[in-house]
Write an enzyme that holds these catalytic residues in place. Sequence first.
Site, PDB file in Angstrom:
ATOM      1  N   TYR A 135      -9.302 -23.254 -56.203  1.00  0.00           N
ATOM      2  CA  TYR A 135     -10.233 -22.312 -56.831  1.00  0.00           C
ATOM      3  C   TYR A 135     -10.766 -22.945 -58.114  1.00  0.00           C
ATOM      4  O   TYR A 135     -10.036 -23.139 -59.069  1.00  0.00           O
ATOM      5  CB  TYR A 135      -9.527 -20.985 -57.106  1.00  0.00           C
ATOM      6  CG  TYR A 135     -10.353 -19.945 -57.832  1.00  0.00           C
ATOM      7  CD1 TYR A 135     -11.741 -20.001 -57.889  1.00  0.00           C
ATOM      8  CD2 TYR A 135      -9.724 -18.875 -58.459  1.00  0.00           C
ATOM      9  CE1 TYR A 135     -12.485 -19.044 -58.548  1.00  0.00           C
ATOM     10  CE2 TYR A 135     -10.450 -17.903 -59.127  1.00  0.00           C
ATOM     11  CZ  TYR A 135     -11.831 -17.994 -59.164  1.00  0.00           C
ATOM     12  OH  TYR A 135     -12.563 -17.039 -59.828  1.00  0.00           O
ATOM     13  N   LYS A 163     -12.831 -22.510 -53.230  1.00  0.00           N
ATOM     14  CA  LYS A 163     -13.672 -21.431 -53.752  1.00  0.00           C
ATOM     15  C   LYS A 163     -14.360 -22.015 -54.969  1.00  0.00           C
ATOM     16  O   LYS A 163     -13.712 -22.373 -55.954  1.00  0.00           O
ATOM     17  CB  LYS A 163     -12.841 -20.212 -54.135  1.00  0.00           C
ATOM     18  CG  LYS A 163     -13.679 -19.095 -54.771  1.00  0.00           C
ATOM     19  CD  LYS A 163     -12.815 -17.952 -55.271  1.00  0.00           C
ATOM     20  CE  LYS A 163     -13.664 -16.916 -56.009  1.00  0.00           C
ATOM     21  NZ  LYS A 163     -12.848 -15.826 -56.594  1.00  0.00           N
TER      22      LYS A 163
END
Length: 293
Positions: A135, A163
């Site tokens: 992320y 992400k």
Amino acid sequence: MSLFEGAGVALITPFTKDNQINYKKLEELIEFQIANKIDAIIAAGTTAESATLTAQERMEVIKFCIEVVKKRTIVIAGTGTNNTATAVEFSKKSYEYGADIVMAVTPYYNKGNESGLIDYYTQIANNVKCPVIIYSVPSRTGVKLSLNVIKTLSEVSNIQGIKEASGDIGYVADIANIVPKLDIYSGNDDMVTPMMALGAKGVISVTGNIIPKENHDMVMNFLNGNVNESIKAQIKYIDLTRAMFIETNPVPIKEAMNIMGFDVGECRSPLGPLTEKNRELVKQVINKYNLKK
């Protein structure tokens, strides 16, 4: 085979009036998401105020989500922190509880160097048997992962997704070019279709807390070739997206949910309530889109 295709929700953590986790409400929110076709639920991520959850609370939230979902959709456990040993422990426990995927944010505040970041993610990956999503959110962590780090990590077998929430579309193109096997998910609600044009598989969304089906449909339309319909949805909800980030996430989204009648409580300190001016703006946007619980 992608980790998942579609819209995942970065689920908020509801609190009671005395600032405890409201598990009854959390179950209600999970059922709302599943009923509205969400493709993945992210438990204890940034939007869940994981930084203010105790270690025990964080694990309880993840375990609770897994138990309530009962494999009806994918559960992604937010396990990242700025202490590698703790992130590894969170990841191991989440995997043992039955999380489908673990997602680890880039360590914040201590701003790891390249070798440290590679070690952090590799240790997490080596301690679980499920897929791992990186992320990247530089605005919160102060670190933008280098392409060298991303390429190196993509060679770890179970690091399978990222992400990406930098807001830098050129950087997303570079990631897609250098590591085509890595599943990319938009971490920015206002960049879903642009990122999907570069090969992203979907979005991990804040607005998904209140428009899960609309986000699901937007992604699926794009994947199924109805690109114009997908773009129309991206543009249609741009004012809502902007309003949900008028102050630090998740303050606006929780306020929106309270206005809509979800009764999810306030954010924990150090996140305070919206200013009156911004609360009025959020209310106007909710009314504009005629959003109801």
